[in-house]
Each structure stands twice: as structure tokens, then as C-alpha cells.
Design a protein around this motif. Structure first.
Motif, PDB file in Angstrom:
ATOM      1  N   LYS A  77      -0.227  -2.511  -8.153  1.00 12.35           N
ATOM      2  CA  LYS A  77      -1.550  -2.469  -8.766  1.00 12.35           C
ATOM      3  C   LYS A  77      -2.536  -3.438  -8.116  1.00 12.35           C
ATOM      4  O   LYS A  77      -3.726  -3.374  -8.395  1.00 12.35           O
ATOM      5  CB  LYS A  77      -1.437  -2.771 -10.264  1.00 12.35           C
ATOM      6  N   LYS A  78      -2.039  -4.326  -7.266  1.00  9.81           N
ATOM      7  CA  LYS A  78      -2.904  -5.325  -6.620  1.00  9.81           C
ATOM      8  C   LYS A  78      -3.158  -4.934  -5.174  1.00  9.81           C
ATOM      9  O   LYS A  78      -2.217  -4.754  -4.392  1.00  9.81           O
ATOM     10  CB  LYS A  78      -2.256  -6.707  -6.664  1.00  9.81           C
TER      11      LYS A  78
ATOM     12  N   SER B 113       3.083  -6.309  -6.370  1.00  2.00           N
ATOM     13  CA  SER B 113       2.596  -5.374  -7.387  1.00  2.00           C
ATOM     14  C   SER B 113       1.823  -4.234  -6.740  1.00  2.00           C
ATOM     15  O   SER B 113       0.886  -4.472  -5.969  1.00  2.00           O
ATOM     16  CB  SER B 113       1.683  -6.102  -8.380  1.00  2.00           C
TER      17      SER B 113
ATOM     18  N   LYS C 228      -4.239  -6.657  -2.691  1.00  2.00           N
ATOM     19  CA  LYS C 228      -3.707  -7.646  -1.750  1.00  2.00           C
ATOM     20  C   LYS C 228      -2.209  -7.415  -1.525  1.00  2.00           C
ATOM     21  O   LYS C 228      -1.728  -7.475  -0.394  1.00  2.00           O
ATOM     22  CB  LYS C 228      -3.952  -9.057  -2.284  1.00  2.00           C
ATOM     23  N   ASP C 229      -1.462  -7.140  -2.591  1.00  2.00           N
ATOM     24  CA  ASP C 229      -0.030  -6.879  -2.470  1.00  2.00           C
ATOM     25  C   ASP C 229       0.232  -5.571  -1.730  1.00  2.00           C
ATOM     26  O   ASP C 229       1.167  -5.473  -0.935  1.00  2.00           O
ATOM     27  CB  ASP C 229       0.636  -6.847  -3.847  1.00  2.00           C
ATOM     28  N   GLN C 230      -0.598  -4.562  -1.975  1.00  2.51           N
ATOM     29  CA  GLN C 230      -0.456  -3.297  -1.258  1.00  2.51           C
ATOM     30  C   GLN C 230      -0.626  -3.519   0.246  1.00  2.51           C
ATOM     31  O   GLN C 230       0.124  -2.966   1.053  1.00  2.51           O
ATOM     32  CB  GLN C 230      -1.494  -2.283  -1.744  1.00  2.51           C
TER      33      GLN C 230
END
Length: 167
Positions: A67-68, A65, A70-72
């Protein structure tokens, strides 16, 4: 390893249901089997509870995502690792700078957070860079790859590498 398992989700009768063959392989212990596929594959496992009952708990890898945070970070690390691997393996002589925030944002948009799509897109862009004798993948290669692959395959309708953010 059975990749693209969602394509096995075809059944016109009990005699040609591939899941029965898979159950037999699992029952006899001939081989361990790993199933990889899209969310469409889930239908096959839900339809055949006997096959599903022979499996371990699924390891679902959902799209990352944007928007997260951590995911970025995971996404950026993955792309940077790919960039470095191309140099380490001697495929390209220099880094392409794929960890640039504008490039990352565009790659995230094109891939919808699915890292396999990033790999395929970079493969197409890499082919373009190699054909023109380049030292690295550049914005033109990425843009061409989006048009030639991602738009053509219906992953995106527009090319974020053409929206002026790289001028």
C-alpha cells in the motif's frame, strides 16, 4: 552471524539456556555477533534482559507494504536487481522481465513483502528454468515455484500466477 535466531528460543532449564553462552561471548569480546531472525526471536531477547542489555539497538526490517508507494518502489528495484544479477553472473543469458507489473504484484502477494521469500521463490523458479534449459525464468517457472514451495510451506493458499492475469 547467527541466522534463524528464533530457533534458539528453547529453554527447558537454566543449564541449557543458549543465551548464557551468547552473553559470555559478548562479555569476553571474542567475536561480534549479529542476530537475524523472525519476529519470534524477539521473545528470547525479551525473556533474557541480561542478554538484551548487551546488545545495540535493533535494526528491525519489517515486511514491505504493497500500500506504500515507497515500499512498492523498493520492492520493484530489488526484484529488478535480482533479475539483472542472474544475467550479469552468467546464470541466465537474458533478463526474465520480473519487473512486469503483473509479476511484481504476484511476487508481492506470495512474499507478503518479505524480500527473503522473494529470493527463495526465485531460487526455486530458477532451478526449474535451468532444468528445462531456458534462457529466462518464465510464468510457468514462477507458478511451479509457488505451488512447490510457497504453497507447500504455507506462505500462501493460492497461486496468483494461475489466476488468469497472465493470459
Amino acid at each position: 552471524m547467527v541466522d534463524e535466531v528464533q530457533h534458539l528460543n528453547y529453554r527447558s532449564g537454566s543449564k541449557n539456556d543458549v543465551t548464557d553462552t551468547l552473553k559470555s561471548l559478548l562479555d569476553t569480546g571474542v567475536v561480534s555477533i549479529i542476530f537475524l531472525g523472525t519476529e519470534e526471536a524477539e521473545k528470547m531477547f525479551n525473556r533474557n534482559l541480561q542478554l538484551n542489555g548487551r546488545l545495540r539497538a535493533p535494526c528491525d526490517l519489517k515486511p514491505l507494504s504493497a500500500k506504500k508507494a515507497k515500499d512498492q518502489k523498493l520492492f520493484a528495484g530489488f526484484v529488478a536487481h535480482l533479475d539483472k544479477a542472474l544475467v550479469d553472473m552468467g546464470i541466465l543469458p537474458q533478463l526474465s522481465g520480473l519487473n512486469d507489473p503483473k509479476i511484481l504484484a504476484s511476487l508481492f502477494e506470495v512474499s507478503s513483502g518479505v524480500v527473503g521469500r522473494v529470493v527463495r521463490l526465485l531460487h526455486v523458479a530458477l532451478e526449474a528454468a535451468i532444468r528445462r534449459g531456458a534462457c529466462q525464468i518464465d510464468i510457468a517457472d514462477l507458478s511451479w515455484a509457488v505451488d512447490a514451495w510457497a504453497v507447500e510451506q504455507g506462505f500462501v493458499k493460492r497461486n496468483p500466477f494461475r489466476d488468469g492475469r497472465f493470459d
